[in-house]
Structures are given as C-alpha cells and as structure tokens.
Write a protein that holds these residues in place. Structure first.
Motif, PDB file in Angstrom:
ATOM      1  N   ASP A  81      18.026  47.382  36.220  1.00  0.00           N
ATOM      2  CA  ASP A  81      17.796  46.961  37.608  1.00  0.00           C
ATOM      3  C   ASP A  81      19.105  46.508  38.244  1.00  0.00           C
ATOM      4  N   ARG A  82      19.934  45.791  37.452  1.00  0.00           N
ATOM      5  CA  ARG A  82      21.226  45.333  37.959  1.00  0.00           C
ATOM      6  C   ARG A  82      22.087  46.512  38.373  1.00  0.00           C
ATOM      7  N   ALA A  83      22.157  47.539  37.530  1.00  0.00           N
ATOM      8  CA  ALA A  83      22.964  48.710  37.858  1.00  0.00           C
ATOM      9  C   ALA A  83      22.426  49.416  39.104  1.00  0.00           C
ATOM     10  N   MET A  84      21.112  49.518  39.219  1.00  0.00           N
ATOM     11  CA  MET A  84      20.517  50.152  40.406  1.00  0.00           C
ATOM     12  C   MET A  84      20.956  49.407  41.666  1.00  0.00           C
ATOM     13  N   ASP A  85      20.896  48.090  41.629  1.00  0.00           N
ATOM     14  CA  ASP A  85      21.291  47.289  42.792  1.00  0.00           C
ATOM     15  C   ASP A  85      22.794  47.390  43.060  1.00  0.00           C
ATOM     16  N   VAL A  86      23.599  47.295  42.013  1.00  0.00           N
ATOM     17  CA  VAL A  86      25.056  47.313  42.179  1.00  0.00           C
ATOM     18  C   VAL A  86      25.523  48.664  42.717  1.00  0.00           C
ATOM     19  N   VAL A  87      25.006  49.752  42.186  1.00  0.00           N
ATOM     20  CA  VAL A  87      25.435  51.072  42.662  1.00  0.00           C
ATOM     21  C   VAL A  87      25.082  51.251  44.140  1.00  0.00           C
ATOM     22  N   GLN A  88      23.879  50.848  44.535  1.00  0.00           N
ATOM     23  CA  GLN A  88      23.510  50.959  45.950  1.00  0.00           C
ATOM     24  C   GLN A  88      24.402  50.084  46.833  1.00  0.00           C
ATOM     25  N   LEU A  89      24.723  48.886  46.354  1.00  0.00           N
ATOM     26  CA  LEU A  89      25.617  47.994  47.100  1.00  0.00           C
ATOM     27  C   LEU A  89      26.995  48.616  47.255  1.00  0.00           C
ATOM     28  N   VAL A  90      27.547  49.147  46.168  1.00  0.00           N
ATOM     29  CA  VAL A  90      28.886  49.748  46.212  1.00  0.00           C
ATOM     30  C   VAL A  90      28.908  50.947  47.149  1.00  0.00           C
ATOM     31  N   VAL A  91      27.924  51.820  47.046  1.00  0.00           N
ATOM     32  CA  VAL A  91      27.849  52.979  47.948  1.00  0.00           C
ATOM     33  C   VAL A  91      27.771  52.500  49.389  1.00  0.00           C
ATOM     34  N   SER A  92      26.926  51.514  49.649  1.00  0.00           N
ATOM     35  CA  SER A  92      26.776  50.981  51.003  1.00  0.00           C
ATOM     36  C   SER A  92      28.091  50.434  51.545  1.00  0.00           C
ATOM     37  N   GLU A  93      28.791  49.645  50.744  1.00  0.00           N
ATOM     38  CA  GLU A  93      30.063  49.059  51.193  1.00  0.00           C
ATOM     39  C   GLU A  93      31.139  50.124  51.427  1.00  0.00           C
ATOM     40  N   LEU A  94      31.241  51.090  50.519  1.00  0.00           N
ATOM     41  CA  LEU A  94      32.282  52.118  50.671  1.00  0.00           C
ATOM     42  C   LEU A  94      32.000  53.038  51.862  1.00  0.00           C
ATOM     43  N   VAL A  95      30.741  53.389  52.078  1.00  0.00           N
ATOM     44  CA  VAL A  95      30.407  54.238  53.224  1.00  0.00           C
ATOM     45  C   VAL A  95      30.540  53.443  54.517  1.00  0.00           C
ATOM     46  N   THR A  96      30.209  52.156  54.497  1.00  0.00           N
ATOM     47  CA  THR A  96      30.417  51.307  55.679  1.00  0.00           C
ATOM     48  C   THR A  96      31.893  51.302  56.066  1.00  0.00           C
ATOM     49  N   ASN A  97      32.776  51.125  55.072  1.00  0.00           N
ATOM     50  CA  ASN A  97      34.213  51.152  55.355  1.00  0.00           C
ATOM     51  C   ASN A  97      34.633  52.491  55.943  1.00  0.00           C
ATOM     52  N   ALA A  98      34.110  53.585  55.396  1.00  0.00           N
ATOM     53  CA  ALA A  98      34.461  54.911  55.914  1.00  0.00           C
ATOM     54  C   ALA A  98      33.987  55.056  57.355  1.00  0.00           C
ATOM     55  N   CYS A  99      32.763  54.614  57.651  1.00  0.00           N
ATOM     56  CA  CYS A  99      32.235  54.739  59.017  1.00  0.00           C
ATOM     57  C   CYS A  99      33.015  53.884  60.014  1.00  0.00           C
ATOM     58  N   LYS A 100      33.476  52.711  59.580  1.00  0.00           N
ATOM     59  CA  LYS A 100      34.203  51.804  60.471  1.00  0.00           C
ATOM     60  C   LYS A 100      35.659  52.199  60.673  1.00  0.00           C
ATOM     61  N   HIS A 101      36.313  52.701  59.627  1.00  0.00           N
ATOM     62  CA  HIS A 101      37.766  52.840  59.671  1.00  0.00           C
ATOM     63  C   HIS A 101      38.294  54.262  59.615  1.00  0.00           C
ATOM     64  N   ALA A 102      37.415  55.250  59.443  1.00  0.00           N
ATOM     65  CA  ALA A 102      37.882  56.635  59.333  1.00  0.00           C
ATOM     66  C   ALA A 102      37.234  57.483  60.419  1.00  0.00           C
ATOM     67  N   PRO A 103      38.037  58.215  61.159  1.00  0.00           N
ATOM     68  CA  PRO A 103      37.451  59.126  62.138  1.00  0.00           C
ATOM     69  C   PRO A 103      36.839  60.322  61.406  1.00  0.00           C
ATOM     70  N   GLY A 104      35.611  60.648  61.741  1.00  0.00           N
ATOM     71  CA  GLY A 104      35.011  61.847  61.166  1.00  0.00           C
ATOM     72  C   GLY A 104      34.163  61.608  59.937  1.00  0.00           C
ATOM     73  N   PRO A 105      33.897  62.686  59.206  1.00  0.00           N
ATOM     74  CA  PRO A 105      32.936  62.638  58.108  1.00  0.00           C
ATOM     75  C   PRO A 105      33.453  61.947  56.857  1.00  0.00           C
TER      76      PRO A 105
END
Length: 165
Positions: free
Chosen positions: A55-79
């Motif tokens: 369960d910990r890994a399930m939560d951590v992986v989703q958190l990491v994906v969320s944070e990294l994609v959030t950074n991409a959406c905020k700071h990178a133009p495009g896909p």
C-alpha cells in the motif's frame, strides 16, 4: 511511445521488463491522468505479473508521478511523457518534458507555501536523477514496490507475504 494517456497498457515479454507509458499535452488534467496510469500499472503488476506492491508503494508512486507531472505542467512548455518500468523489486518512474532549466529542490523552509514537490520526491524515493536532454529534461525516480520483500521482487503479496501454495 504510446499515443495517449489511456494507451498505457503494460507491455511485457518473458525476457523483457513490464512497462507502461503515457503522453500528455501539458494541462493540469494530465496530473490526474498520469496518477491513474501509475495506479492501474501497479494494480496490474500484481494481478498479471505476480509482482508484490505494498500500500505504501502504491501511494508513493502515485505521489511521485503527481509531483513530477505537476512540475512539468507548471514549468515546461508543451507535452510531457511518463514511462513506468518494473525492474526487480522496484518501479522506475521517468518523466520527460521540454523545460529549459533543470529542477532543483529548494532548502527546507516551513514558512514557504508550496514549492515542496521535489523535496517530497527526493525524501520518499530510493533513487532520483535529473538529466538534460536535447529538447528538455528527463527526471527519473525509483520506488521499492513492497516492504520486507527482497529487491529482486521474488515473492509475496501486496503486504509482502508469500503467495498461498
């Protein structure tokens, strides 16, 4: 590379790794889609491939994906592109985007509101790297799939218990 976020079905051959990928246009809705990709990928890792996922890994992986994609959406133009790969007893999460500058985790500051994403990611992952690429950056993080399970992922259920005979 897959054509869209919902095309991220795990791929595997007996000799190769289990992977999933998603391509996202760069909108805030991508964060939820990428998190769903990660959750579905890990759910199928156990159901289809017998890989233990705590369960910990399930939560951590989703958190990491969320944070990294959030950074991409905020700071990178495009896909941005998200790749997930099971390797032994861990999952490698790779996000590629077109950001012109590499991200840097800021010093801890309890008074700062927001901008703690990379601090969180580096704290919960077993590995974290950022590399410049010709058209942007590649951020890679790794998370152990199951507590108390050997790094080779050899046996156990989502709680790290051995499967029933």
């Amino acid at each position: 590379m897959d054509e869209g976020p919902r095309s991220g079905q795990p791929r595997s051959d007996r000799a190769g790794p289990v992977t999933a990928s998603g391509a996202y246009p760069g909108s805030p809705a991508d964060i939820v889609e990428a998190r769903d990709l990660a959750r579905d990928f890990l759910t199928r890792a156990w159901a289809d491939h017998g890989r233990p996922v705590s369960d910990r890994a399930m939560d951590v992986v989703q958190l990491v994906v969320s944070e990294l994609v959030t950074n991409a959406c905020k700071h990178a133009p495009g896909p941005c592109l998200v790749d997930l790969e099971l390797s032994g007893g861990s999952v490698r999460i790779t996000v590629r985007d077109s950001a012109p500058e590499l991200p840097v985790a800021r010093a801890a500051d309890p008074g700062r509101v927001g901008q703690h994403g990379l601090e969180i990611v580096t704290a919960v992952c077993q590995g974290f790297e950022v590399h410049r690429e010709p058209l942007g950056e590649r951020t890679t993080a790794s998370v152990v799939l199951a507590d108390g399970v050997p790094a080779d992922g050899s046996a156990g259920d989502a709680a790290g218990r051995a499967p029933a005979p």
